[in-house]
Design an enzyme around this catalytic site. Structure first.
Site, short mmCIF file in Angstrom:
data_model
loop_
_atom_site.label_atom_id
_atom_site.label_comp_id
_atom_site.label_asym_id
_atom_site.label_seq_id
_atom_site.Cartn_x
_atom_site.Cartn_y
_atom_site.Cartn_z
N MET A 180 -8.09 9.15 8.75
CA MET A 180 -8.08 9.83 7.90
C MET A 180 -9.73 10.82 7.77
O MET A 180 -9.95 10.48 7.13
CB MET A 180 -8.97 8.63 6.65
CG MET A 180 -7.99 7.17 6.46
SD MET A 180 -8.37 6.46 5.59
CE MET A 180 -9.63 5.10 6.80
N LYS B 158 -3.52 3.49 -2.45
CA LYS B 158 -4.31 3.90 -2.39
C LYS B 158 -4.57 5.21 -1.99
O LYS B 158 -4.34 5.24 -0.28
CB LYS B 158 -5.69 3.22 -2.15
CG LYS B 158 -5.89 2.02 -3.15
CD LYS B 158 -7.28 1.71 -2.61
CE LYS B 158 -7.97 0.08 -3.32
NZ LYS B 158 -6.20 -0.47 -2.83
N ASP C 156 0.99 -1.50 -0.03
CA ASP C 156 0.20 -0.60 0.03
C ASP C 156 0.82 1.40 -0.15
O ASP C 156 2.10 1.29 0.48
CB ASP C 156 -1.21 0.20 1.00
CG ASP C 156 -2.41 -0.80 1.18
OD1 ASP C 156 -2.96 -1.42 -0.51
OD2 ASP C 156 -2.90 -1.26 1.80
#
Length: 259
Positions: free
Chosen positions: A182, A67, A45
């Site tokens: 996030m 991502k 990732d």
């Protein structure tokens, strides 16, 4: 199709869903390090640190499936398809995910799809950034005098999820410490929801960017003014947000750091 049926037709390796931890290579588990050193393929990732990637077997095929907000190297379904294909060609396939595979890392989705395809899977936990980043910033998530409860929540909900939205009101009233993953991009909305639910504007909040890495940054404030602080300083994702009285403990550690 089950694993036995698939084995009769083609070679099957094993996929390891491996948590890379938050970034400091010293926090990688011994089991995880051993798997990286003998892996045939590593699909990793975006938030996996360069120091962790340096542990990978030099002969291994390395594929970036990272991502980030607005920048996708591979779609989720393409990543799972790739894992299945690689497991049909190699013995040790590592899916290297930042933090822990099962804490807001889509590890549960990938595991279910791999098992459905007849692929053998093993999960190797990692230290999640929601625990490690506050710790490196001197913020204990629990403290006998200030907090006996912690809630981990994502600040970035996916489309088509199992329910319409996070119940921020329940979180505001139900936990003494809130850890948000996030959440920087949606911080104005999150603050609005928490304060509407009764959380005081003076509630301490700490933002920790690139937690546990050499370039770790922190922004400490109150939820009533934190959005303005973020805009003024240009503080950006990726970062963990910690909300609660325990954030006041940050000053104790910061006072003893080397100048």
């Amino acid at each position: 199709m089950n694993a036995t049926d698939t084995q009769e037709n083609k070679f099957l390796g094993k996929v390891y869903l491996l948590g890379a931890g938050p970034g400091d290579p010293g926090l990688m588990t011994l089991k995880g390090k051993g798997l990286l050193e003998c892996a045939d393929v590593v699909i990793y990732d975006a938030l996996v640190s360069p120091a962790i990637l340096a542990m990978i077997n030099p002969q291994a095929e390395q594929i970036n499936a990272g991502k980030r907000m607005g920048r996708h190297s591979l779609l989720q379904e393409d990543t799972t398809k790739l894992l299945i294909e690689k497991a049909q060609e190699h013995a040790i396939v590592v899916r290297l995910k930042g933090g822990d595979p099962f804490i807001f890392g889509r590890g549960g989705e990938e595991m279910a799809e791999l098992v459905e395809a007849g692929i053998f899977v093993e999960v190797v936990p990692g230290i999640t950034s929601g625990i490690a980043a506050p710790a490196y910033a001197g913020i204990p998530l629990t403290h006998r005098l200030y907090s006996s409860s912690v809630t981990f929540v994502t600040g970035h909900e996916s489309a088509g999820k199992y329910r319409p939205s996070i119940n921020w009101s329940a979180i505001a009233q139900g936990s003494e410490t809130i850890v948000i993953y996030m959440g920087i991009h949606n911080l104005p909305y999150i603050v609005e929801q928490l304060t509407a639910a009764g959380l005081s504007l003076d509630t301490p909040i700490g933002l920790v960017r690139w937690g546990t890495r050499p370039d770790q940054e922190e922004l400490i404030g109150k939820i009533g003014t934190i959005v303005e602080q973020v805009e003024k300083t240009g503080f950006e994702a990726p970062a963990i947000a910690v909300i609660g009285t325990v954030v006041n403990m940050h000053s104790i550690l910061s006072d003893c750091r080397p100048k």
